[in-house]
Scaffold this motif. Sequence first.
Motif, short mmCIF file in Angstrom:
data_model
loop_
_atom_site.label_atom_id
_atom_site.label_comp_id
_atom_site.label_asym_id
_atom_site.label_seq_id
_atom_site.Cartn_x
_atom_site.Cartn_y
_atom_site.Cartn_z
N LEU A 1 38.43 49.02 32.08
CA LEU A 1 37.82 47.90 31.38
C LEU A 1 36.30 48.04 31.35
CD1 LEU A 1 39.92 44.90 32.76
CD2 LEU A 1 40.40 46.38 30.79
N GLY A 2 35.70 47.62 30.24
CA GLY A 2 34.25 47.73 30.09
C GLY A 2 33.89 48.86 29.15
N ASP B 1 32.37 49.44 56.20
CA ASP B 1 32.83 48.49 55.18
C ASP B 1 32.35 49.01 53.83
OD1 ASP B 1 33.14 46.42 53.41
OD2 ASP B 1 32.22 44.90 54.66
N TRP B 2 33.29 49.46 52.98
CA TRP B 2 32.93 50.07 51.70
C TRP B 2 33.41 49.23 50.52
CZ3 TRP B 2 35.19 55.22 53.80
CH2 TRP B 2 34.22 55.89 54.55
N ARG B 3 32.72 49.38 49.39
CA ARG B 3 33.11 48.74 48.13
C ARG B 3 33.42 49.81 47.10
NH1 ARG B 3 33.39 45.31 51.13
NH2 ARG B 3 32.68 43.13 51.05
N ILE B 4 34.56 49.67 46.42
CA ILE B 4 34.95 50.62 45.38
C ILE B 4 34.20 50.26 44.10
CG2 ILE B 4 36.87 51.58 44.06
CD1 ILE B 4 38.71 50.65 46.34
N PRO B 5 33.30 51.11 43.63
CA PRO B 5 32.48 50.75 42.47
C PRO B 5 33.23 50.89 41.15
CG PRO B 5 31.92 52.95 43.24
CD PRO B 5 32.93 52.41 44.21
N ASN B 6 32.76 50.16 40.18
CA ASN B 6 33.33 50.22 38.83
C ASN B 6 33.15 51.63 38.26
OD1 ASN B 6 33.07 50.01 35.74
ND2 ASN B 6 33.94 48.03 36.30
N GLY B 7 34.24 52.18 37.70
CA GLY B 7 34.15 53.46 37.00
C GLY B 7 33.95 54.67 37.87
N ASN C 1 43.58 48.34 40.63
CA ASN C 1 42.75 49.55 40.56
C ASN C 1 42.30 49.85 39.13
OD1 ASN C 1 43.57 49.59 43.19
ND2 ASN C 1 44.57 51.58 43.11
N TRP C 2 43.22 49.74 38.18
CA TRP C 2 42.90 50.15 36.81
C TRP C 2 41.82 49.28 36.17
CZ3 TRP C 2 43.61 46.44 33.11
CH2 TRP C 2 44.54 45.44 33.36
#
Length: 457
Positions: free
Chosen positions: A397-398, A158-164, A391-392
């Motif tokens: 953003l940030g 179970d993976w999480r796609i990290p910001n940036g 996805n974008w």
Amino acid sequence: MKEINTPIIPSKATFIGAQKTLDHKAICVFSALGFFLDDDTYFLEQKVLKPANQYTIDNGSTTATQPYFKWHHTPVERPFKQVVEEFAVLFEQIIEEQVGNRKVILPLSGGLDSRTQACALHYLKKDVSAYSYAFEGGHDETKYSKQIAEVCGFAFKDWRIPNGYLWNKIEDLAKINGCYSDFTHPRQMAFIDQYAQMGDVFSLGHWGDVLFDDMGVADDLTVEQQVAVLFKKVVKKGGLELATTLWKEWNMEGNFEDYLYQRLKSLLLKIDIPQSANAQIRAFKSLYWAPRWTSVNLSIFEHEKPITVPYYDNRMCAFICTVPEKYLAGRQIQIEYLKMRNPDLAKIVWQGQKPFNLYSYHFNKKPYNMPYRILDKVKRTLNPKKHIQRNWELQFLGTENEKQLKERLLENEKMNAVIPTELTNAFYQKFKTEDDVYYSHPVSMLLTLSLFFKQNQ
């Protein structure tokens, strides 16, 4: 002399010709659609071998013979149960041949395509390591994938796609997919370092949702009506504006929208399935969308391990052409296959029809779905925190993302020599101040072009 038979749906592009002169028309189409059309590439002299063709390559010269397969609609009337059984035998045979005794790496979602693969792999008693991912700060889309893996007894990650995550991988991604797809869609790139230890071969569920569904149109649509439908399907939000702006910047003759419309019409007419608009649009997407967009990022998986794509198999394409359209509509075949082979898998919620499963999804309408919708609205009201859905949003953003994005968009001399900085900045500012959803595609395409020019000009 060398002979090449390209698959009906190629999983990778075969390029011929030199990289010399930029094809501005093709790049405009790419900007509008997010994929190159037909056999186009970035260069006038370079082309991609077309699907389902026989080619002879001799002393650098490439000659195509007649296509060995042409999409058609020749439905053979038989009971629905028989069609499902035929699919079961064919699908399982294809998977058996593709994976053999190797350990399978299976990406899972809460939809039907990968669930159908899980069902077949479990039935065939294959050794499988499955995984799924969700956006960091988004809805937990791994919930149903985990349940599917548990029913089948598969190992699961179970993976999480990290910001940036994109910025420290973008140069590698550009080399892997050749800049033939934008960079915000291939989420699998976030975990490219994890795949090798999971197994020996990927089994990927791409294109099942197109082959095993109708196109949502009346079968008696005229050609002009079909082209209008296709135009809406393939042109991305903001894509037409970007393409038109580039068309004018490069002083191309005529009007971009007219040019694209006529190209779509010409390609559609070559298919020639007059008795079924659904079959004709499905064929169009399989000829031009699957190999030039869907297949592009299969290269990310293949960079780590061999890939298999059972829905791409030539025999599956031929099978689809014989199935009555009434049985393809609404994903019926996959649904019944799952009920037949593994009822427990069919009882898991269908993510696209929450909170219903494959036995109850017909009730996803008023008044039956009102309790769920009301409860969901209450939850969102009590917890108004914005959920990442696209996805974008994780990439653009940030503060840090904006810094990375602006640097690649506006500080690339090779890009600026072809596309003026003022043009690029105008779209970036629209993304920032007017409508980030609408202008996310143009910004994403300009980022892709920036990496292309950096690596190739």
